[in-house]
Design a protein around this motif. Sequence first.
Motif, PDB file in Angstrom:
ATOM      1  N   UNK A  44     122.810  41.950  15.404  1.00  0.00           N
ATOM      2  CA  UNK A  44     122.365  42.445  14.097  1.00  0.00           C
ATOM      3  C   UNK A  44     123.172  43.672  13.675  1.00  0.00           C
ATOM      4  N   UNK A  45     123.396  44.598  14.598  1.00  0.00           N
ATOM      5  CA  UNK A  45     124.171  45.805  14.290  1.00  0.00           C
ATOM      6  C   UNK A  45     125.608  45.448  13.907  1.00  0.00           C
ATOM      7  N   UNK A  46     126.194  44.504  14.606  1.00  0.00           N
ATOM      8  CA  UNK A  46     127.547  44.065  14.286  1.00  0.00           C
ATOM      9  C   UNK A  46     127.635  43.447  12.904  1.00  0.00           C
ATOM     10  N   UNK A  47     126.624  42.671  12.546  1.00  0.00           N
ATOM     11  CA  UNK A  47     126.598  42.061  11.218  1.00  0.00           C
ATOM     12  C   UNK A  47     126.428  43.116  10.127  1.00  0.00           C
ATOM     13  N   UNK A  48     125.552  44.096  10.368  1.00  0.00           N
ATOM     14  CA  UNK A  48     125.378  45.193   9.408  1.00  0.00           C
ATOM     15  C   UNK A  48     126.713  45.905   9.208  1.00  0.00           C
ATOM     16  N   UNK A  49     127.425  46.140  10.298  1.00  0.00           N
ATOM     17  CA  UNK A  49     128.728  46.817  10.217  1.00  0.00           C
ATOM     18  C   UNK A  49     129.728  46.012   9.393  1.00  0.00           C
ATOM     19  N   UNK A  50     129.549  44.712   9.323  1.00  0.00           N
ATOM     20  CA  UNK A  50     130.427  43.842   8.536  1.00  0.00           C
ATOM     21  C   UNK A  50     129.984  43.730   7.076  1.00  0.00           C
ATOM     22  N   UNK A  51     128.891  44.428   6.715  1.00  0.00           N
ATOM     23  CA  UNK A  51     128.415  44.388   5.339  1.00  0.00           C
ATOM     24  C   UNK A  51     127.443  43.270   5.046  1.00  0.00           C
ATOM     25  N   UNK A  52     126.872  42.691   6.091  1.00  0.00           N
ATOM     26  CA  UNK A  52     125.893  41.618   5.935  1.00  0.00           C
ATOM     27  C   UNK A  52     124.515  42.217   5.675  1.00  0.00           C
ATOM     28  N   UNK A  53     123.740  41.586   4.815  1.00  0.00           N
ATOM     29  CA  UNK A  53     122.359  41.999   4.544  1.00  0.00           C
ATOM     30  C   UNK A  53     121.489  41.365   5.624  1.00  0.00           C
ATOM     31  N   UNK A  54     121.066  42.164   6.598  1.00  0.00           N
ATOM     32  CA  UNK A  54     120.404  41.655   7.805  1.00  0.00           C
ATOM     33  C   UNK A  54     118.899  41.879   7.753  1.00  0.00           C
ATOM     34  N   UNK A  55     118.157  40.872   8.193  1.00  0.00           N
ATOM     35  CA  UNK A  55     116.722  40.980   8.427  1.00  0.00           C
ATOM     36  C   UNK A  55     116.505  40.913   9.931  1.00  0.00           C
ATOM     37  N   UNK A  56     115.956  41.976  10.490  1.00  0.00           N
ATOM     38  CA  UNK A  56     115.645  42.051  11.917  1.00  0.00           C
ATOM     39  C   UNK A  56     114.293  41.376  12.142  1.00  0.00           C
ATOM     40  N   UNK A  57     114.200  40.537  13.180  1.00  0.00           N
ATOM     41  CA  UNK A  57     112.954  39.821  13.451  1.00  0.00           C
ATOM     42  C   UNK A  57     112.555  39.995  14.907  1.00  0.00           C
ATOM     43  N   UNK A  58     111.286  40.354  15.120  1.00  0.00           N
ATOM     44  CA  UNK A  58     110.716  40.370  16.465  1.00  0.00           C
ATOM     45  C   UNK A  58     109.224  40.061  16.352  1.00  0.00           C
ATOM     46  N   UNK A  59     108.541  40.051  17.475  1.00  0.00           N
ATOM     47  CA  UNK A  59     107.107  39.751  17.465  1.00  0.00           C
ATOM     48  C   UNK A  59     106.237  40.967  17.173  1.00  0.00           C
ATOM     49  N   UNK A  60     106.826  42.164  17.113  1.00  0.00           N
ATOM     50  CA  UNK A  60     106.055  43.386  16.892  1.00  0.00           C
ATOM     51  C   UNK A  60     106.635  44.177  15.719  1.00  0.00           C
ATOM     52  N   UNK A  61     105.788  44.536  14.759  1.00  0.00           N
ATOM     53  CA  UNK A  61     106.250  45.250  13.572  1.00  0.00           C
ATOM     54  C   UNK A  61     106.914  46.579  13.928  1.00  0.00           C
ATOM     55  N   UNK A  62     106.325  47.327  14.841  1.00  0.00           N
ATOM     56  CA  UNK A  62     106.889  48.626  15.212  1.00  0.00           C
ATOM     57  C   UNK A  62     108.312  48.484  15.749  1.00  0.00           C
TER      58      UNK A  62
END
Length: 73
Positions: free
Chosen positions: A24-42
């Motif tokens: 995800x961090x690598x994609x953000x660095x490339x200018x991608x609009x990233x949505x982070x997903x996990x099982x916990x909101x925090x």
Amino acid sequence: MDLGLHGRRALVLGSSSGLGRAVAAGLVAEGVRVAVVSRAQERSSEAASAIGAEAALVADLTVVGEPTRLVAD
């Protein structure tokens, strides 16, 4: 490195830590609009904030209907 992904969107599952977060961090660095997903909101919120992702989402893909809901969100 320019992968030609600027402005694209990515939904990165399991991205609150480890390899998923690195992707995800690598994609953000490339200018991608990233949505982070996990099982916990925090955890999603912390990771999204730390890497500059556009969204922090929560989903448990073992639950029936969650994948469809996640994509709709």
